[in-house]
Design a protein around this motif. Sequence first.
Motif, PDB file in Angstrom:
ATOM      1  N   UNK A  32      -8.355 -19.210  -4.969  1.00 15.80           N
ATOM      2  CA  UNK A  32      -7.517 -19.749  -3.893  1.00 15.80           C
ATOM      3  C   UNK A  32      -6.091 -19.236  -4.052  1.00 15.80           C
ATOM      4  N   UNK A  33      -5.604 -19.216  -5.286  1.00 15.25           N
ATOM      5  CA  UNK A  33      -4.258 -18.714  -5.555  1.00 15.25           C
ATOM      6  C   UNK A  33      -4.161 -17.226  -5.242  1.00 15.25           C
ATOM      7  N   UNK A  34      -5.194 -16.473  -5.567  1.00 17.99           N
ATOM      8  CA  UNK A  34      -5.192 -15.037  -5.277  1.00 17.99           C
ATOM      9  C   UNK A  34      -5.159 -14.791  -3.769  1.00 17.99           C
ATOM     10  N   UNK A  35      -5.933 -15.541  -3.010  1.00 22.29           N
ATOM     11  CA  UNK A  35      -5.882 -15.415  -1.552  1.00 22.29           C
ATOM     12  C   UNK A  35      -4.501 -15.784  -1.022  1.00 22.29           C
ATOM     13  N   UNK A  36      -3.894 -16.814  -1.610  1.00 20.22           N
ATOM     14  CA  UNK A  36      -2.537 -17.194  -1.222  1.00 20.22           C
ATOM     15  C   UNK A  36      -1.536 -16.089  -1.512  1.00 20.22           C
ATOM     16  N   UNK A  37      -1.679 -15.440  -2.669  1.00 18.94           N
ATOM     17  CA  UNK A  37      -0.789 -14.331  -3.006  1.00 18.94           C
ATOM     18  C   UNK A  37      -0.936 -13.163  -2.044  1.00 18.94           C
ATOM     19  N   UNK A  38      -2.150 -12.875  -1.636  1.00 21.41           N
ATOM     20  CA  UNK A  38      -2.372 -11.794  -0.668  1.00 21.41           C
ATOM     21  C   UNK A  38      -1.833 -12.161   0.719  1.00 21.41           C
ATOM     22  N   UNK A  39      -2.009 -13.416   1.123  1.00 19.50           N
ATOM     23  CA  UNK A  39      -1.451 -13.853   2.407  1.00 19.50           C
ATOM     24  C   UNK A  39       0.073 -13.775   2.375  1.00 19.50           C
ATOM     25  N   UNK A  40       0.662 -14.155   1.258  1.00 17.48           N
ATOM     26  CA  UNK A  40       2.118 -14.047   1.094  1.00 17.48           C
ATOM     27  C   UNK A  40       2.556 -12.590   1.260  1.00 17.48           C
ATOM     28  N   UNK A  41       1.853 -11.669   0.612  1.00 22.44           N
ATOM     29  CA  UNK A  41       2.217 -10.257   0.685  1.00 22.44           C
ATOM     30  C   UNK A  41       2.125  -9.726   2.116  1.00 22.44           C
ATOM     31  N   UNK A  42       1.075 -10.107   2.832  1.00 26.26           N
ATOM     32  CA  UNK A  42       0.953  -9.687   4.233  1.00 26.26           C
ATOM     33  C   UNK A  42       2.074 -10.281   5.080  1.00 26.26           C
ATOM     34  N   UNK A  43       2.405 -11.530   4.837  1.00 24.18           N
ATOM     35  CA  UNK A  43       3.474 -12.177   5.593  1.00 24.18           C
ATOM     36  C   UNK A  43       4.829 -11.540   5.350  1.00 24.18           C
ATOM     37  N   UNK A  44       5.161 -11.252   4.102  1.00 22.25           N
ATOM     38  CA  UNK A  44       6.444 -10.616   3.791  1.00 22.25           C
ATOM     39  C   UNK A  44       6.499  -9.212   4.380  1.00 22.25           C
ATOM     40  N   UNK A  45       5.404  -8.490   4.314  1.00 23.21           N
ATOM     41  CA  UNK A  45       5.363  -7.153   4.919  1.00 23.21           C
ATOM     42  C   UNK A  45       5.568  -7.232   6.427  1.00 23.21           C
ATOM     43  N   UNK A  46       4.995  -8.249   7.048  1.00 19.75           N
ATOM     44  CA  UNK A  46       5.180  -8.429   8.488  1.00 19.75           C
ATOM     45  C   UNK A  46       6.586  -8.880   8.848  1.00 19.75           C
ATOM     46  N   UNK A  47       7.217  -9.658   7.980  1.00 19.10           N
ATOM     47  CA  UNK A  47       8.594 -10.089   8.240  1.00 19.10           C
ATOM     48  C   UNK A  47       9.566  -8.928   8.244  1.00 19.10           C
ATOM     49  N   UNK A  48       9.420  -8.013   7.322  1.00 24.89           N
ATOM     50  CA  UNK A  48      10.391  -6.928   7.207  1.00 24.89           C
ATOM     51  C   UNK A  48      10.086  -5.777   8.147  1.00 24.89           C
ATOM     52  N   UNK A  49       8.847  -5.547   8.420  1.00 22.60           N
ATOM     53  CA  UNK A  49       8.380  -4.409   9.212  1.00 22.60           C
ATOM     54  C   UNK A  49       8.860  -3.085   8.621  1.00 22.60           C
ATOM     55  N   UNK A  50       9.003  -3.049   7.313  1.00 24.70           N
ATOM     56  CA  UNK A  50       9.340  -1.835   6.567  1.00 24.70           C
ATOM     57  C   UNK A  50       8.187  -1.541   5.625  1.00 24.70           C
ATOM     58  N   UNK A  51       7.783  -0.297   5.580  1.00 25.54           N
ATOM     59  CA  UNK A  51       6.622   0.057   4.764  1.00 25.54           C
ATOM     60  C   UNK A  51       6.892  -0.078   3.268  1.00 25.54           C
ATOM     61  N   UNK A  52       8.082   0.228   2.825  1.00 23.39           N
ATOM     62  CA  UNK A  52       8.343   0.256   1.384  1.00 23.39           C
ATOM     63  C   UNK A  52       8.364  -1.130   0.746  1.00 23.39           C
ATOM     64  N   UNK A  53       8.575  -2.185   1.526  1.00 26.34           N
ATOM     65  CA  UNK A  53       8.598  -3.526   0.932  1.00 26.34           C
ATOM     66  C   UNK A  53       7.183  -4.049   0.672  1.00 26.34           C
ATOM     67  N   UNK A  54       6.198  -3.379   1.256  1.00 22.61           N
ATOM     68  CA  UNK A  54       4.810  -3.813   1.056  1.00 22.61           C
ATOM     69  C   UNK A  54       4.383  -3.674  -0.406  1.00 22.61           C
ATOM     70  N   UNK A  55       4.838  -2.633  -1.099  1.00 21.67           N
ATOM     71  CA  UNK A  55       4.433  -2.434  -2.486  1.00 21.67           C
ATOM     72  C   UNK A  55       4.916  -3.571  -3.393  1.00 21.67           C
ATOM     73  N   UNK A  56       6.217  -3.910  -3.414  1.00 18.88           N
ATOM     74  CA  UNK A  56       6.599  -5.043  -4.275  1.00 18.88           C
ATOM     75  C   UNK A  56       5.969  -6.367  -3.839  1.00 18.88           C
TER      76      UNK A  56
END
Length: 172
Positions: A32-56
């Motif tokens: 459940x925590x791993x799915x939450x971490x992946x959802x967080x990563x997708x959300x942050x990537x969508x907030x910035x709309x910059x490709x380079x922030x997806x890696x961190x």
Amino acid sequence: MRTAWLLTFGGLAALALGIGASITLTYGLVFVALLGGLAYALGVSGLSQRKWIALPAFVLGLVTPFLLLHGVHSVLVHRTGQVEQCTVTSEDEHPFAKYPRVDYVLACPSGEVELDRDWNDRLKTDRAQVVVGAPLLPLWADDSRWNLLVVTGVSGAMILLVPVARLLRRQP
């Protein structure tokens, strides 16, 4: 934009829920925590709309559940629990498994405890020290203790990445 916010904060909530449930109930809920971490990563990537922030964001989203599971659990148990002298009542050896280990059942003053150890670190005597702190899962007393700075630093990095991603979106 709304979906990105929901993914970000929903992911953080699922991460917190998964970590909390994993250190009190069973380690299987780390999924459940791993799915939450992946959802967080997708959300942050969508907030910035910059490709380079997806890696961190994805590195934090994948590493944080495992780091926090063991780190928060160790810090909480060692800070709030008490060390008990326990006696081994039974042991189940698995020397030919992919990861050789020994499963122990220990009789402690607070009740029966089930723990396992790597084959190379198995107990030499029938006595052991265990750190017990309800409602947290018990740990061996000689396990390495996590540094509180590491645990809070990773959490802080996740939280700080959200406003950074939002600020990056505003730039042309």
